[in-house]
Design an enzyme around this catalytic site. Structure first.
Site, PDB file in Angstrom:
ATOM      1  N   GLY A 152      20.968  -4.604  -0.616  1.00  0.00           N
ATOM      2  CA  GLY A 152      21.226  -5.748   0.274  1.00  0.00           C
ATOM      3  C   GLY A 152      20.871  -7.032  -0.454  1.00  0.00           C
ATOM      4  O   GLY A 152      21.063  -7.145  -1.660  1.00  0.00           O
ATOM      5  N   ARG A 236       8.794  -0.956   2.819  1.00  0.00           N
ATOM      6  CA  ARG A 236       7.827  -0.644   3.855  1.00  0.00           C
ATOM      7  C   ARG A 236       7.133   0.653   3.466  1.00  0.00           C
ATOM      8  O   ARG A 236       7.778   1.588   2.965  1.00  0.00           O
ATOM      9  CB  ARG A 236       8.503  -0.455   5.224  1.00  0.00           C
ATOM     10  CG  ARG A 236       8.943  -1.740   5.904  1.00  0.00           C
ATOM     11  CD  ARG A 236       7.764  -2.618   6.342  1.00  0.00           C
ATOM     12  NE  ARG A 236       8.206  -3.871   6.931  1.00  0.00           N
ATOM     13  CZ  ARG A 236       8.337  -5.025   6.271  1.00  0.00           C
ATOM     14  NH1 ARG A 236       8.051  -5.096   4.981  1.00  0.00           N
ATOM     15  NH2 ARG A 236       8.741  -6.107   6.896  1.00  0.00           N
ATOM     16  N   GLU A 265      -1.179  -0.352   7.409  1.00  0.00           N
ATOM     17  CA  GLU A 265      -1.678  -1.643   6.896  1.00  0.00           C
ATOM     18  C   GLU A 265      -2.634  -2.262   7.907  1.00  0.00           C
ATOM     19  O   GLU A 265      -2.295  -2.300   9.089  1.00  0.00           O
ATOM     20  CB  GLU A 265      -0.498  -2.584   6.623  1.00  0.00           C
ATOM     21  CG  GLU A 265       0.327  -2.097   5.443  1.00  0.00           C
ATOM     22  CD  GLU A 265       1.444  -3.046   5.020  1.00  0.00           C
ATOM     23  OE1 GLU A 265       1.430  -4.217   5.445  1.00  0.00           O
ATOM     24  OE2 GLU A 265       2.321  -2.610   4.271  1.00  0.00           O
ATOM     25  N   HIS A 284       0.549  -6.547   0.397  1.00  0.00           N
ATOM     26  CA  HIS A 284       1.727  -7.061   1.115  1.00  0.00           C
ATOM     27  C   HIS A 284       1.842  -8.578   0.886  1.00  0.00           C
ATOM     28  O   HIS A 284       1.965  -9.356   1.843  1.00  0.00           O
ATOM     29  CB  HIS A 284       1.667  -6.734   2.610  1.00  0.00           C
ATOM     30  CG  HIS A 284       3.021  -6.724   3.264  1.00  0.00           C
ATOM     31  ND1 HIS A 284       3.332  -5.912   4.336  1.00  0.00           N
ATOM     32  CD2 HIS A 284       4.157  -7.425   2.983  1.00  0.00           C
ATOM     33  CE1 HIS A 284       4.590  -6.140   4.690  1.00  0.00           C
ATOM     34  NE2 HIS A 284       5.108  -7.053   3.882  1.00  0.00           N
ATOM     35  N   ALA A 286       4.050 -10.035  -1.489  1.00  0.00           N
ATOM     36  CA  ALA A 286       5.238 -10.425  -2.257  1.00  0.00           C
ATOM     37  C   ALA A 286       5.826 -11.754  -1.791  1.00  0.00           C
ATOM     38  O   ALA A 286       6.319 -12.542  -2.593  1.00  0.00           O
ATOM     39  CB  ALA A 286       6.298  -9.323  -2.179  1.00  0.00           C
TER      40      ALA A 286
HETATM   41  P1  NAD Z   1      19.046  -6.327   3.694  1.00  0.00           P
HETATM   42  O1  NAD Z   1      19.301  -5.993   5.121  1.00  0.00           O
HETATM   43  O2  NAD Z   1      19.798  -7.457   3.072  1.00  0.00           O
HETATM   44  O3  NAD Z   1      19.278  -5.022   2.778  1.00  0.00           O
HETATM   45  C1  NAD Z   1      18.944  -3.715   3.167  1.00  0.00           C
HETATM   46  C2  NAD Z   1      19.975  -2.763   2.556  1.00  0.00           C
HETATM   47  O4  NAD Z   1      19.545  -1.407   2.808  1.00  0.00           O
HETATM   48  C3  NAD Z   1      21.381  -2.907   3.169  1.00  0.00           C
HETATM   49  O5  NAD Z   1      22.338  -3.092   2.151  1.00  0.00           O
HETATM   50  C4  NAD Z   1      21.586  -1.595   3.921  1.00  0.00           C
HETATM   51  O6  NAD Z   1      22.941  -1.178   3.949  1.00  0.00           O
HETATM   52  C5  NAD Z   1      20.720  -0.635   3.111  1.00  0.00           C
HETATM   53  N1  NAD Z   1      20.331   0.565   3.850  1.00  0.00           N
HETATM   54  C6  NAD Z   1      19.957   0.675   5.141  1.00  0.00           C
HETATM   55  N2  NAD Z   1      19.680   1.975   5.444  1.00  0.00           N
HETATM   56  C7  NAD Z   1      19.891   2.689   4.310  1.00  0.00           C
HETATM   57  C8  NAD Z   1      19.790   4.063   3.989  1.00  0.00           C
HETATM   58  N3  NAD Z   1      19.379   4.967   4.882  1.00  0.00           N
HETATM   59  N4  NAD Z   1      20.103   4.441   2.728  1.00  0.00           N
HETATM   60  C9  NAD Z   1      20.506   3.545   1.794  1.00  0.00           C
HETATM   61  N5  NAD Z   1      20.633   2.213   2.046  1.00  0.00           N
HETATM   62  C10 NAD Z   1      20.324   1.790   3.289  1.00  0.00           C
HETATM   63  O7  NAD Z   1      17.466  -6.572   3.606  1.00  0.00           O
HETATM   64  P2  NAD Z   1      16.640  -7.343   2.481  1.00  0.00           P
HETATM   65  O8  NAD Z   1      16.518  -8.782   2.843  1.00  0.00           O
HETATM   66  O9  NAD Z   1      17.173  -6.975   1.150  1.00  0.00           O
HETATM   67  O10 NAD Z   1      15.193  -6.690   2.713  1.00  0.00           O
HETATM   68  C11 NAD Z   1      15.006  -5.295   2.588  1.00  0.00           C
HETATM   69  C12 NAD Z   1      13.651  -4.886   3.161  1.00  0.00           C
HETATM   70  O11 NAD Z   1      12.608  -5.409   2.330  1.00  0.00           O
HETATM   71  C13 NAD Z   1      13.338  -5.476   4.543  1.00  0.00           C
HETATM   72  O12 NAD Z   1      13.881  -4.704   5.594  1.00  0.00           O
HETATM   73  C14 NAD Z   1      11.828  -5.474   4.575  1.00  0.00           C
HETATM   74  O13 NAD Z   1      11.356  -4.275   5.151  1.00  0.00           O
HETATM   75  C15 NAD Z   1      11.418  -5.529   3.112  1.00  0.00           C
HETATM   76  N6  NAD Z   1      10.787  -6.813   2.754  1.00  0.00           N
HETATM   77  C16 NAD Z   1       9.517  -6.797   2.289  1.00  0.00           C
HETATM   78  C17 NAD Z   1       8.883  -7.986   1.939  1.00  0.00           C
HETATM   79  C18 NAD Z   1       7.473  -7.984   1.399  1.00  0.00           C
HETATM   80  O14 NAD Z   1       6.767  -8.966   1.588  1.00  0.00           O
HETATM   81  N7  NAD Z   1       7.034  -6.950   0.708  1.00  0.00           N
HETATM   82  C19 NAD Z   1       9.555  -9.205   2.098  1.00  0.00           C
HETATM   83  C20 NAD Z   1      10.876  -9.194   2.542  1.00  0.00           C
HETATM   84  C21 NAD Z   1      11.490  -7.999   2.875  1.00  0.00           C
END
Ligand code: NAD
Length: 337
Positions: A152, A236, A265, A284, A286
């Site tokens: 994504g 996550r 967490e 956490h 990032a």
């Molecule tokens: P996004 O929605 O743009 O991308 C997620 C991708 O995962 C999508 O392309 C979706 O099709 C794919 N996906 C969903 N289910 C799937 C599966 N079962 N198998 C394979 N692919 C699958 O989200 P993003 O902005 O790229 O963020 C991703 C995740 O990162 C967030 O949901 C969040 O949990 C995590 N995140 C963490 C932090 C941090 O501080 N560590 C910060 C931002 C986001």
């Protein structure tokens, strides 16, 4: 009595966003761990702004009969009961993209840090062991294969960065095929889950947490992973089975594990991964940069205030039309002009 809307903050936020909210609403800030304070604050709240620690379950929704909008400061709504909010005609929104670059830079830092054993060499130097410099051999990331699970916003930008910056070969696994142009920019090839695990020297997780991704990296997946792989999880905690990762490290299957997120967490002090020599872990953090915090705060503030003023949000999580339909059916005043 003021007729300004009431916004309950279950998080502190950057001044840039806080100022915007304060200009248009009365603000109450409570500690999300103090459920009694959340209950008291929710009673007459028109909006709630929350972060990972501020769980919004049915109980919180029941405490908030006036609630119109929930703003997620950040990305990932696994701690918000979105279907229950929709059923009550409450708009949920988030801040997609606000911290994409921050997470990408965190992942690259972990990939390189683990490759060069920073988590071992920094404490050794501090302990006076300068000779540690020749005790371990690092490796370059250049030219190696990166496997991205979840292509994504974050996954795509990571792919581009590692392709252009380090000449990495990029594979991705996603339930959705990326637009050709996005795949081309990262030189990314879509492969099946198992093939990615077989081929990648670095595997980075960027899926949301839901029932399709919980426990995705389990014992079976780890048994398939290429020997010497570096696994990085900034998505996550529950996407991986942490005990299985500890066993894979013990068995020498993985070069190292990078974690910004944990199954629970904050993680317990006796967590099986934190403190290991082959693990680089951060709390956490990032998205905790000047830019990320400012982006998240201003995006969530603008969108929440838009909903309170009768305008559809730029970044809805549930469908505003569906929310409005449910409100009409249950006799609630419309949200939008
Ligand atoms: P996004 O929605 O743009 O991308 C997620 C991708 O995962 C999508 O392309 C979706 O099709 C794919 N996906 C969903 N289910 C799937 C599966 N079962 N198998 C394979 N692919 C699958 O989200 P993003 O902005 O790229 O963020 C991703 C995740 O990162 C967030 O949901 C969040 O949990 C995590 N995140 C963490 C932090 C941090 O501080 N560590 C910060 C931002 C986001």
């Amino acid at each position: 009595m003021s007729n300004r809307p009431i916004v309950l903050l279950l998080t502190n936020m950057d001044d840039s966003g806080l100022r915007l909210v304060r200009e248009a609403a009365d603000v109450r800030m409570v500690d999300p761990k103090d459920r009694a304070a959340v209950e008291a604050g929710a009673k007459d709240a028109d909006a709630i702004i929350t972060r990972t620690a501020g769980k919004i379950d049915v109980e919180v929704l029941d405490w908030a009969p006036k609630l119109r909008v929930i703003g997620r400061h950040g990305v990932g709504v696994d701690h918000i009961d979105v279907p229950a909010a929709t059923a009550r005609g409450i708009q949920v929104l988030s801040t997609p993209g606000a911290n994409t670059q921050d997470v990408v830079e965190h992942v690259v830092a972990m990939m390189i840090g683990l490759s060069k054993h920073f988590q071992i060499l920094i404490p050794e130097l501090k302990a006076g062991n300068y000779a540690a410099r020749t005790s371990m051999r690092g490796r370059e990331i250049q030219g190696r294969t990166l496997g991205i699970i979840g292509f994504g916003r974050i996954g795509k930008r990571l792919g581009e960065t590692c392709r252009l910056g380090f000449g990495m070969r990029v594979l991705y696994h996603d339930v959705v095929e990326a637009p050709e142009e996005a795949a081309l920019r990262a030189g990314a090839v879509r492969v099946g889950f198992e093939e990615l695990l077989h081929q990648a020297d670095y595997v980075s997780l960027h899926v949301p947490l839901d029932e399709s991704t919980r426990g995705m990296i389990d014992r079976v997946a780890l048994a398939n992973i290429k020997k010497g792989c570096v696994l990085v999880n900034t998505s996550r905690g529950p996407v991986v089975d942490e005990e299985a990762v500890a066993d894979a490290l013990d068995a020498g299957l993985l070069w190292g594990y990078g974690a910004d997120v944990f199954e629970v967490e904050p993680p317990p002090p006796d967590h099986p991964l934190i403190g290991r020599r082959d693990v680089l872990a951060t709390p956490h953090s990032a998205a905790q940069t000047e830019e990320g915090l400012r982006n998240m705060a201003t995006m969530v503030a603008r969108d929440v205030l838009d909903v309170l003023a009768g305008r559809q949000p730029a970044n809805p999580v549930n469908d505003p039309i569906e929310v409005e339909r449910i409100r009409a059916e249950s006799g609630k005043a419309p949200l939008y002009h």
